[in-house]
Design a protein around this motif. Structure first.
Motif, PDB file in Angstrom:
ATOM      1  N   GLU A   5      28.093  43.536  20.321  1.00 42.21           N
ATOM      2  CA  GLU A   5      29.499  43.136  20.184  1.00 42.21           C
ATOM      3  C   GLU A   5      30.390  44.345  19.927  1.00 42.21           C
ATOM      4  OE1 GLU A   5      29.165  38.608  18.396  1.00 42.21           O
ATOM      5  OE2 GLU A   5      28.989  40.312  17.017  1.00 42.21           O
ATOM      6  N   TYR A   9      33.315  45.690  22.394  1.00 41.95           N
ATOM      7  CA  TYR A   9      34.674  45.840  21.865  1.00 41.95           C
ATOM      8  C   TYR A   9      35.241  47.213  22.241  1.00 41.95           C
ATOM      9  CZ  TYR A   9      38.519  46.430  18.609  1.00 41.95           C
ATOM     10  OH  TYR A   9      39.747  46.679  18.069  1.00 41.95           O
ATOM     11  N   LYS A  58      37.234  49.931  14.098  1.00 44.36           N
ATOM     12  CA  LYS A  58      37.670  48.650  14.669  1.00 44.36           C
ATOM     13  C   LYS A  58      38.704  47.981  13.772  1.00 44.36           C
ATOM     14  CE  LYS A  58      35.882  44.031  15.297  1.00 44.36           C
ATOM     15  NZ  LYS A  58      36.632  43.558  14.160  1.00 44.36           N
ATOM     16  N   GLU A  62      42.746  47.154  14.558  1.00 47.14           N
ATOM     17  CA  GLU A  62      43.288  45.798  14.498  1.00 47.14           C
ATOM     18  C   GLU A  62      44.359  45.647  13.423  1.00 47.14           C
ATOM     19  OE1 GLU A  62      39.832  43.361  14.011  1.00 47.14           O
ATOM     20  OE2 GLU A  62      39.291  43.509  16.131  1.00 47.14           O
TER      21      GLU A  62
END
Length: 73
Positions: A5, A9, A58, A62
């Motif tokens: 994952e 991403y 990450k 975000e």
């Protein structure tokens, strides 16, 4: 997140040159850092540190850090 994952991403996201992770940390050369950490995560049986750093990057992408930096003396 699983390793796959995280890899998926970072394959789809646009990475900046530098990124403020938190009040005390700034990651330079984000593209190189992501590539290096993915390689480490895949080659080491215990890629926990690399996976943690990728998760930090990450999260910073975000939710960018918007507070003040630590003042320099």
């Amino acid at each position: 997140m699983t390793q796959q994952e995280l890899i998926t991403y970072f394959e789809t996201v646009t990475l900046p040159e530098t990124l403020r992770l938190d009040r005390a940390s700034t990651q330079g050369n984000v593209k190189e850092a992501v590539k290096r950490n993915i390689e480490i995560m895949l080659t080491n049986a215990d890629g926990g540190r690399a996976m943690h750093r990728l998760t930090q990057i990450k999260n910073a992408l975000e939710t960018p850090f918007s507070g003040q930096a630590i003042p320099k003396l």
